[in-house]
Design an enzyme around this catalytic site. Sequence first.
Site: not given
Length: 255
Positions: A109, A129, A132
């Site tokens: 990612d 980003d 979680t």
Amino acid sequence: MILAIDIGNTNIVIGCMDGKKCVFIERLSTVRTKTELEYAIDIKNVLDIYHIKRADLEGGIISSVVPQITTIVKLAVEKILKKEPLIVGAGIKTGLNIRIDNPAQLGSDLVVDSVAAIAEYPVPLLVFDMGTANTVCVIDKNKNYIGGMIYPGIGVSLDSLTANASQLGGISLEAPEHIIGKNTVECMKSGTIYSAAAAIDGIIDRLAEELDGDVTVVATGGLAGKIVPHCRREIRLDEDLLLKGLAVIYQKNQR
């Protein structure tokens, strides 16, 4: 047009990219117990909502930070496309020059975010980003990935707070009318939202010092839209960043 999927710990981001244009972006819950057929049905249902047929899709690409279900989602996509999607990982061309101790450890990612940011924005760059976990990608003036940061996401922090403080219940992630809360719920909302915003501002200040100058700051992820408006630093919100990066990597790997 291609099908682009990013598998995160909490959500699976799914969308279609037509060149540089994002046709749509949606999120499914990441469920580790689902079968490939169940994921295929979920993905097919999303495509049907946007009236996208298999014939409209030339291929697919997947990035994942949840190895347990990467293969399951890959097989699900194959059921729909009738062809094998690309998986971001070893052997895939990304064009990203990674200057860290062990480049193989860098999450897919973060690779995808960085590739997209370099293609869209001036360097040096900071890419937040927010999911979680909150991650920060640091890209220098020569477009090298030189490192970053990882710290607990807003949801993780809030869950920990409510789990360990018996008198505090769950709240929605919305900013209260005033920073100074007048009741428990307002205090929790204010503390959650503004501490996250202040953390981002502070991180930007410190990283900018280390990079010796002005930096472009980009934010993405499911929770970025709730926090970025309350930051004091200039931050570009790009909710399609992951899909843009997947599209760039897909094109780099076409013969």
